[in-house]
Design an enzyme around this catalytic site. Structure first.
Site, PDB file in Angstrom:
ATOM      1  N   CYS A   1       0.870  -1.173   0.000  1.00 50.28           N
ATOM      2  CA  CYS A   1       0.000   0.000   0.000  1.00 50.28           C
ATOM      3  C   CYS A   1       0.908   1.225   0.000  1.00 50.28           C
ATOM      4  CB  CYS A   1      -0.993  -0.019   1.164  1.00 50.28           C
ATOM      5  SG  CYS A   1      -0.293   0.206   2.806  1.00 50.28           S
TER       6      CYS A   1
ATOM      7  N   ARG B   1      -3.508  -0.774   5.144  1.00 52.84           N
ATOM      8  CA  ARG B   1      -4.014  -1.843   4.288  1.00 52.84           C
ATOM      9  C   ARG B   1      -3.064  -3.008   4.132  1.00 52.84           C
ATOM     10  NH1 ARG B   1      -5.162   1.995  -0.660  1.00 52.84           N
ATOM     11  NH2 ARG B   1      -3.334   2.927   0.317  1.00 52.84           N
TER      12      ARG B   1
ATOM     13  N   ASP C   1      -7.799   3.920   0.699  1.00 52.15           N
ATOM     14  CA  ASP C   1      -6.958   4.109   1.881  1.00 52.15           C
ATOM     15  C   ASP C   1      -7.807   4.606   3.050  1.00 52.15           C
ATOM     16  OD1 ASP C   1      -4.931   4.560   3.700  1.00 52.15           O
ATOM     17  OD2 ASP C   1      -3.749   5.831   2.361  1.00 52.15           O
TER      18      ASP C   1
END
Length: 146
Positions: free
Chosen positions: A10, A16, A116
């Site tokens: 990420c 994540r 996100d």
């Protein structure tokens, strides 16, 4: 092809990708799963809300330490799963040698970004985590049948 080494990517490597790493580790016995970021907050632990969401889903992010995605790290991976199209572009530009092993986490679902959740509400994190696990379950099926 066997997938013995999987890297989850990420942006900051604190939300994540650590959740993806922990989830895939729990689902893929004998597979080395790790994570990194395209713009990692190097040395930082997992985001507090990511930790809470992980723990409430039976996953531990304890001891996670963010690290930067590098050529050296990427070279040893059989599969690299990224969260956004921007991450695909970053890999293609920065580490083109591994572009052929790099895919969206949502590749088998809808090929859309896994947004996100950084600095968002716990509820938003839960929503993103649910989407992420659905996407990763598709990869679990593919990896186990390889």
């Amino acid at each position: 092809m066997r997938f013995d080494n999987i890297l989850c990517v990420c942006t900051g490597n604190i939300c994540r990708s650590p959740l993806a790493e922990a989830y895939l580790t729990s689902r893929l016995e004998g597979v080395n799963v790790t994570s990194a970021g395209t713009h990692a907050l190097v040395g930082h632990g997992a985001d507090e809300t990511a930790q809470l969401v992980g723990h409430s889903n039976g996953l531990s992010l304890d001891g996670h330490e963010a690290r930067q995605l590098t050529l050296e790290l990427a070279r040893g991976q059989d599969l690299i799963l990224v969260m956004e199209r921007g991450h695909l572009d970053w890999v293609a530009t920065t580490i083109p040698a591994v572009r052929g092993r790099t895919f969206l986490a949502s590749q088998w679902r809808d090929r859309a970004d896994v947004d996100d959740p950084y600095r968002r509400s716990r509820e938003y994190f839960e929503t993103i985590f649910s989407r992420l696990t659905l996407c990763l379950d598709d990869w679990v099926t593919k990896v186990q049948s390889a």
